[in-house]
Design an enzyme around this catalytic site. Structure first.
Site, PDB file in Angstrom:
ATOM      1  N   SER A  42       0.819  -1.216   0.000  1.00  0.00           N
ATOM      2  CA  SER A  42       0.000   0.000   0.000  1.00  0.00           C
ATOM      3  C   SER A  42       0.853   1.266   0.000  1.00  0.00           C
ATOM      4  CB  SER A  42      -0.866  -0.029   1.265  1.00  0.00           C
ATOM      5  OG  SER A  42      -1.197   1.282   1.683  1.00  0.00           O
ATOM      6  N   GLY A  43       0.507   2.193  -0.888  1.00  0.00           N
ATOM      7  CA  GLY A  43       1.225   3.467  -0.908  1.00  0.00           C
ATOM      8  C   GLY A  43       1.042   4.226   0.393  1.00  0.00           C
ATOM      9  N   LEU A  44      -0.166   4.155   0.931  1.00  0.00           N
ATOM     10  CA  LEU A  44      -0.434   4.839   2.206  1.00  0.00           C
ATOM     11  C   LEU A  44       0.443   4.255   3.313  1.00  0.00           C
ATOM     12  CD1 LEU A  44      -2.113   6.697   4.053  1.00  0.00           C
ATOM     13  CD2 LEU A  44      -3.773   4.830   4.266  1.00  0.00           C
ATOM     14  N   ASP A  54       1.170  10.545   1.904  1.00  0.00           N
ATOM     15  CA  ASP A  54       0.863   9.702   0.749  1.00  0.00           C
ATOM     16  C   ASP A  54       0.680  10.599  -0.480  1.00  0.00           C
ATOM     17  OD1 ASP A  54       0.148   7.533  -0.797  1.00  0.00           O
ATOM     18  OD2 ASP A  54      -1.860   7.308   0.059  1.00  0.00           O
ATOM     19  N   ASP A  81       0.864  -0.975  -5.007  1.00  0.00           N
ATOM     20  CA  ASP A  81       0.047   0.210  -5.218  1.00  0.00           C
ATOM     21  C   ASP A  81       0.991   1.251  -5.833  1.00  0.00           C
ATOM     22  OD1 ASP A  81      -1.379   2.539  -5.028  1.00  0.00           O
ATOM     23  OD2 ASP A  81      -1.473   2.562  -2.825  1.00  0.00           O
ATOM     24  N   ASP A  83       0.473   4.041  -7.335  1.00  0.00           N
ATOM     25  CA  ASP A  83      -0.039   5.409  -7.479  1.00  0.00           C
ATOM     26  C   ASP A  83      -0.348   5.702  -8.955  1.00  0.00           C
ATOM     27  OD1 ASP A  83       0.116   5.669  -4.766  1.00  0.00           O
ATOM     28  OD2 ASP A  83       2.024   6.732  -4.765  1.00  0.00           O
ATOM     29  N   GLU A 110      -3.415   4.298 -10.779  1.00  0.00           N
ATOM     30  CA  GLU A 110      -4.705   4.988 -10.681  1.00  0.00           C
ATOM     31  C   GLU A 110      -4.731   6.192 -11.615  1.00  0.00           C
ATOM     32  OE1 GLU A 110      -3.750   5.416  -6.458  1.00  0.00           O
ATOM     33  OE2 GLU A 110      -4.283   7.545  -6.590  1.00  0.00           O
ATOM     34  N   LYS A 116       0.070  12.477  -6.596  1.00  0.00           N
ATOM     35  CA  LYS A 116      -1.310  12.197  -6.185  1.00  0.00           C
ATOM     36  C   LYS A 116      -1.506  12.481  -4.696  1.00  0.00           C
ATOM     37  CE  LYS A 116      -1.822   9.017  -4.020  1.00  0.00           C
ATOM     38  NZ  LYS A 116      -1.638   7.770  -3.200  1.00  0.00           N
ATOM     39  N   ASN A 118      -3.935  10.958  -1.334  1.00  0.00           N
ATOM     40  CA  ASN A 118      -4.736   9.807  -0.928  1.00  0.00           C
ATOM     41  C   ASN A 118      -6.214  10.061  -1.214  1.00  0.00           C
ATOM     42  OD1 ASN A 118      -6.416   8.261   1.305  1.00  0.00           O
ATOM     43  ND2 ASN A 118      -4.510   7.140   0.942  1.00  0.00           N
ATOM     44  N   SER A 119      -6.892   9.029  -1.656  1.00  0.00           N
ATOM     45  CA  SER A 119      -8.295   9.169  -2.083  1.00  0.00           C
ATOM     46  C   SER A 119      -9.214   9.630  -0.962  1.00  0.00           C
ATOM     47  CB  SER A 119      -8.802   7.824  -2.614  1.00  0.00           C
ATOM     48  OG  SER A 119      -7.975   7.399  -3.660  1.00  0.00           O
ATOM     49  N   ARG A 155      -6.822   1.374 -11.850  1.00  0.00           N
ATOM     50  CA  ARG A 155      -7.707   1.816 -10.759  1.00  0.00           C
ATOM     51  C   ARG A 155      -8.496   3.035 -11.207  1.00  0.00           C
ATOM     52  NH1 ARG A 155      -5.403   3.078  -4.737  1.00  0.00           N
ATOM     53  NH2 ARG A 155      -6.638   4.938  -4.224  1.00  0.00           N
ATOM     54  N   HIS A 186     -12.688   2.111  -6.860  1.00  0.00           N
ATOM     55  CA  HIS A 186     -12.528   2.597  -5.494  1.00  0.00           C
ATOM     56  C   HIS A 186     -13.696   3.500  -5.102  1.00  0.00           C
ATOM     57  CE1 HIS A 186     -10.522   2.826  -1.822  1.00  0.00           C
ATOM     58  NE2 HIS A 186      -9.644   3.784  -2.035  1.00  0.00           N
TER      59      HIS A 186
HETATM   60  C1  SPV Z   1      -3.434   2.554  -0.378  1.00  0.00           C
HETATM   61  O1  SPV Z   1      -3.531   1.597   0.387  1.00  0.00           O
HETATM   62  O2  SPV Z   1      -2.456   3.284  -0.412  1.00  0.00           O
HETATM   63  C2  SPV Z   1      -4.515   2.840  -1.311  1.00  0.00           C
HETATM   64  C3  SPV Z   1      -5.856   2.555  -0.925  1.00  0.00           C
HETATM   65  O3  SPV Z   1      -4.237   3.392  -2.331  1.00  0.00           O
HETATM   66  S1  SPV Z   1      -6.496   3.978  -0.287  1.00  0.00           S
HETATM   67  O4  SPV Z   1      -5.672   4.430   0.801  1.00  0.00           O
HETATM   68  O5  SPV Z   1      -7.831   3.607   0.124  1.00  0.00           O
HETATM   69  O6  SPV Z   1      -6.549   4.976  -1.352  1.00  0.00           O
HETATM   70 MG    MG Z   2      -2.483   4.283  -2.354  1.00  0.00          MG
END
Ligand code: SPV
Ligand code: MG
Length: 542
Positions: A42-44, A54, A81, A83, A110, A116, A118-119, A155, A186
């Site tokens: 996971s990027g986060l 992130d 992930d 990005d 994505e 980017k 975080n969503s 994504r 997502h």
């Molecule tokens: C991540 O886990 O970094 C994701 C999912 O991209 S989210 O944080 O929900 O965007």
């Molecule tokens: Mg991410």
């Protein structure tokens, strides 16, 4: 099976599969041990573990470096992930190549803009990439993969950005046609409704991936009913570790004690297990030429020490205190500080006075009439593949033991090359060697020819004195025992000491090698020696 192929099979299994977030080698290993079939890098979580945002604050090469650790300690596939692919189509091409080199199963990109966000942070304000440009990135990635099974997941962020279901479907279809192996849809809603509506319209055109972080209360069977291929539990290990670390840090800070926390946290042993410490121990055995296999020790401590009069009335000389600590305890501490923990002390006279922890105490059956070789004979079972044999009344500086253990020889005797005529007191255990000490050279190759306490034994002056320290390793053990057996067959065996054994080995073509030193040791044979020993030991722990 290749990781790429494993991930492809997860996407195409026809069932709902699950992968779990990891953000470093340790968490990746924990995910695999928990039984998951794949890892979400996971990027986060990757950025959070470094306490950066992130927002591509972690560079893509830093991401790839962490992935390498994760990949090295696991056998299940990792889906990165990725990005936005860290740039344009060209950056995407290079990324795919680097991921393949690290045996990563696939990458998810994505349709947002670099850098980017975080969503879940103001998602509706985030601009989306133009469809054609994003399709170019997917194609560039697919064209640059050298393994057909490497996976690119596209994504769709249209629902996050508030562009609606139709836009999401339009984009997903374009990405599928551009070559994406799966679509990740997502959503940041607390209910899965828009994701499920998407899944229904999508109707299995390509594997569908979801991330139910916000709509976490959705029963898992709902995903199965909607033919979701892959569910990503996206950040739960980094969150678990944050909660655990905060609780333990707060407790230790408040209590100024470890008592309450100790039982709640992983034991240090568990760290070693997760690091694979056992494998290293096994490898050290296998490659013992280069690894450390701990030596054992046999300490000869049976004699009273006649020159020490009333000091040895109630104890053997090894228990005489030198600067507040018995000689034997100094010796044992010194050995232990060099990882020599298997220590056998062969005692005799007043053995009941030997009060030293961490040793195997062996009483020589013939100590009253026997000499050093009777003691050694009693300890033959204590000789391992690597044993240091030493006199119990010896004091010496630690580097001598370090060098002895560092040196690769089957038989190695420490010889002091200080000219005999300059020595205070009685010079015993004189040694004749193949060459005198050439002080310029470390690990000079010299062999021992004879040991005797009589200066005229060989017909020329001796090269030095054996200090009572011998290392016996590998085949040296067999050589030593053969020589011991030969001497044992002689009628005067009871009177023999280590010099006879060393000379016997040399005479039979198995001369011990010599490690020359110059001073820095002494033994205890007289009251004068004791005075010198006190000065020598003063200020030294062992
Ligand atoms: C991540 O886990 O970094 C994701 C999912 O991209 S989210 O944080 O929900 O965007
Ligand atoms: Mg991410």
């Amino acid at each position: 099976m290749k990781r790429t192929q494993q991930l492809r099979q997860l996407l195409l299994s026809g069932q709902t599969e699950f992968i779990m977030e990891a953000h470093n080698g340790l968490s990746a290993r924990i995910v695999e041990e928990a039984g998951f079939s794949g890892i979400w890098a996971s990027g986060l979580a990757l950025s959070a573990q470094f306490a950066v945002r992130d927002n591509n604050e972690l560079s893509w090469t830093q991401v790839v470096d962490v992935l390498e650790f994760m990949s090295d300690v696991t056998s299940i596939p990792i889906l990165l992930d990725g990005d936005t692919g860290y740039g344009d189509f060209n950056n995407m091409r290079r990324l795919v190549k680097k991921l393949e080199q690290r045996r990563i199963g696939g990458v998810c990109i994505e349709d947002k803009l670099f850098p980017k966000t975080n969503s879940f942070i103001q998602g509706e304000q985030q601009p989306l990439e133009d469809i054609e440009t994003f399709c170019g990135k997917i194609k560039a990635g697919k064209d640059s993969q050298s393994d057909d099974d490497f996976n690119i997941v596209a994504r769709v962020e249209a629902l996050i950005a508030g562009w609606g279901l139709d836009e999401a479907l339009k984009r997903a279809e374009a990405y599928r046609q551009a070559g994406a192996d799966a679509i990740l849809i997502h959503s940041k809603r607390l209910q899965p409704d828009e994701v499920l509506a998407f899944a229904t319209e999508w109707a299995d055109r390509a594997p569908l991936v979801v991330v139910p972080t916000k709509y976490y209360s959705t029963p898992t069977d709902v995903f199965r009913e909607h033919r979701i291929s892959l569910v990503i539990w996206a950040n739960h290990l980094v969150r678990a570790s944050i909660a655990a670390m905060q609780a333990v840090a707060a407790d230790i800070a408040a209590s100024e004690s470890l008592v309450e926390s100790e039982g709640r946290i992983a034991p240090v042993k568990e760290i070693f297990r997760l690091q694979g410490a056992d494998e290293l121990l096994a490898a050290e055995k296998r490659y013992s030429g280069t690894g450390r296999s701990p030596a054992s020790a046999v300490i000869l401590a049976a004699s009273r020490g006649t020159g020490l009069d009333e000091l040895t009335e109630d104890k053997p000389k090894v228990m005489i205190s030198v600067d507040g600590k018995p000689v034997l305890r100094r010796l044992v501490d010194k050995l232990k500080s060099r990882d020599v923990n298997d220590i056998t002390v062969v005692a005799g006279y007043k053995h009941e006075a030997i009060d030293v922890q961490g040793i195997n105490l062996l009483i020589s059956p013939h100590w009253e009439n026997g000499g050093e070789l009777s003691s050694l004979d009693a300890a033959r079972d204590a000789l391992t593949d690597d044993t240091v044999i030493l006199y119990g009344d010896l004091l010496f500086r630690s580097y001598i033991l370090t060098n002895l253990l560092d040196w690769d020889a089957d038989l190695l005797a420490v010889v002091d090359s200080t000219p005999v005529e300059t020595i205070e007191g009685n010079a015993t255990d004189l040694v004749w060697c193949s060459a005198p000490d050439n002080r310029a050279m470390y690990q000079q190759t010299v062999s021992l020819e004879a040991v005797s306490s009589s200066p005229g034994a060989v017909g020329r002056p001796p090269e030095g004195r054996w200090i009572g320290l011998l290392r016996v390793k590998g085949d040296g053990r067999r050589v030593l025992l053969d020589s011991l057996n030969r001497l044992k067959a002689q009628p005067d065996f009871a009177a023999m000491g280590m010099p006879e054994l060393l000379t016997e080995m040399a005479r039979n073509g198995h001369a011990p090698q010599v490690q020359y030193i110059s001073g820095h040791w002494l033994d205890l044979n007289s009251i004068d020696d004791l005075q010198r020993a006190i000065r020598f030991a003063h200020g030294h722990r062992n």
